[in-house]
Design an enzyme around this catalytic site. Structure first.
Site, short mmCIF file in Angstrom:
data_model
loop_
_atom_site.label_atom_id
_atom_site.label_comp_id
_atom_site.label_asym_id
_atom_site.label_seq_id
_atom_site.Cartn_x
_atom_site.Cartn_y
_atom_site.Cartn_z
CD GLN A 165 -3.02 -1.18 2.15
OE1 GLN A 165 -3.30 -2.25 2.67
NE2 GLN A 165 -3.62 -0.06 2.48
NE ARG A 202 0.67 3.18 4.71
CZ ARG A 202 -0.64 3.32 4.42
NH1 ARG A 202 -1.08 3.30 3.18
NH2 ARG A 202 -1.50 3.50 5.40
#
Ligand code: HSE
Length: 382
Positions: free
Chosen positions: A168, A280
């Site tokens: 992400q 992330r």
């Protein structure tokens, strides 16, 4: 609805709101509506000038003024969860029956809300419209981007379960997170620029200096990712800790995918088990995912490829070959576009019912802004 809808826009200046304004302008959505811009901080000032938008009200109305909001047929908000928490309830309690289109998560899982992703769940939306539902909520970006890619498998009832690992982008955290990431990249480069310029320098010395700089970032330099540098790093936790070993982002993957597809207790059907590890990484605005499916039956790979490729006009099927994958299935290639590439599609070593795939979507477009403007169109046409 025949008269032009009175549409109030709140939170149009932030990152998602700005992307929404660009898309509405490109698609000439403003032509058929009467637009009023609201602001929670600059009421009374001039409304923004947006290409293709003749404002109905030349000044910004107060986004906290229930009476002003009540005059709208439709409110679209990208203002964030705190605004929804503060305004939605009093607005409904005041008797407002209009349509609330919201990018934030606050109302997503309520029984009287539908998560909107019309290329994937138009039947769910239409049924809800017929029943008088008026709350239309954009889904979690990771979920929406994934379903735009592989929704075909869900529509066909082929998913027994799905597991994903996500990659992400910084934008999911917000605009300051993107700035922070780039500033960190710059600082890391600055640390070793002279060594990089010298072809004879030792790579382990460069690596040591980069690592030392990462550890030396100050709280101010890392405040947006909770004190952890993302530059040259990755963080395998996104959103709140639910206390059961999962993150909120991971929970949303299962809960929202099922709700979007019209599955689960709210619809009187069993849910499909979906689980994930959300990570992330240091990309800018595209969320990618590596997907593992167990299919409900053994379907030939060629049939699966066709189903995915033909599901909607934004999917682009990437053949599972090195060069096509490297060229087309990257975050950089998708950023700023509506394109949803799906590739690396193959049967896995575990058996013929196990399928792997990889998909990417721009989390600000399909992941946030686009479903909102499309819902407005659906309301106009209903
Ligand atoms: N939760 C997402 C992320 C963004 O942090 O990437 C909002 O859906």
């Amino acid at each position: 609805m025949s008269l032009p809808l009175q549409v109030g826009l709140v939170g149009w200046r932030g990152m998602v709101g700005s992307v929404l304004m660009q898309r509405m302008s490109t698609e000439r959505d403003f032509d058929a509506i009467e637009t009023t811009f609201f602001s929670t901080s600059a009421a009374g000032k001039a409304a923004p000038k947006i290409d293709g938008c003749t404002v109905f009200e030349p000044i910004l109305k107060d986004g906290n003024n229930i009476t002003a909001l009540k005059a709208m047929d439709v409110i679209i908000t990208c203002q964030g969860g705190d605004y929804t928490k503060a305004i939605y309830k009093p607005l409904r309690e005041s008797g407002w029956k209009g349509h609330w289109i919201d990018a934030s998560k606050i109302l997503r899982m309520q029984d009287d809300s539908i998560i909107i992703l019309d290329p994937i769940n138009m039947p769910v939306i239409q049924k809800a419209l017929a029943k008088g539902v008026t709350n239309w909520i954009g889904g979690n970006c990771t979920v929406s981007c994934m379903l735009m890619g592989v929704g075909a498998l869900y529509k066909a009832g082929l998913v027994e379960w799905m597991q994903t690992s996500t990659y992400q982008a910084a934008s999911g955290g917000g605009a300051p997170n993107m700035r922070e990431l780039l500033t960190q990249y710059g600082a890391l480069y600055g640390e070793v620029a002279d060594l990089l310029a010298d072809p004879a320098s030792a790579i382990l010395e460069i690596d040591r200096k980069v690592a030392a700089k990462q550890h030396a970032f100050t709280p101010a330099e890392t405040e947006n990712f909770r004190g952890i540098p993302l530059g040259g790093n990755l963080i395998p936790w996104i959103d709140a800790d639910r206390g059961d070993g999962t993150s909120l982002e991971e929970w949303k993957g299962g809960a929202e995918t099922n709700k979007i597809m019209g599955l689960g207790a709210m619809f009187g059907t069993p849910e499909i088990p979906i689980d994930s590890t959300c990570v992330r990484i240091g990309s800018m605005r595209c969320h990618a995912q590596s997907l593992t499916f167990k299919l409900t039956k053994d379907v030939p790979l060629a049939d699966i490829e066709l189903m995915i490729a033909n599901d909607n006009e934004w999917v682009s099927f990437v053949p599972n070959e090195r060069e096509k994958t490297e060229k087309n299935l990257t975050a950089m290639n998708v950023a700023g576009t509506m394109n949803i590439p799906v590739g690396r599609v193959r049967k896995l070593a575990m058996g013929p019912q196990y399928l792997g795939a990889f998909t990417i979507g721009d989390q600000l477009l399909w992941g946030a802004a686009e479903p909102l403007r499309r819902m407005l169109r659906i309301l106009q046409e209903s």
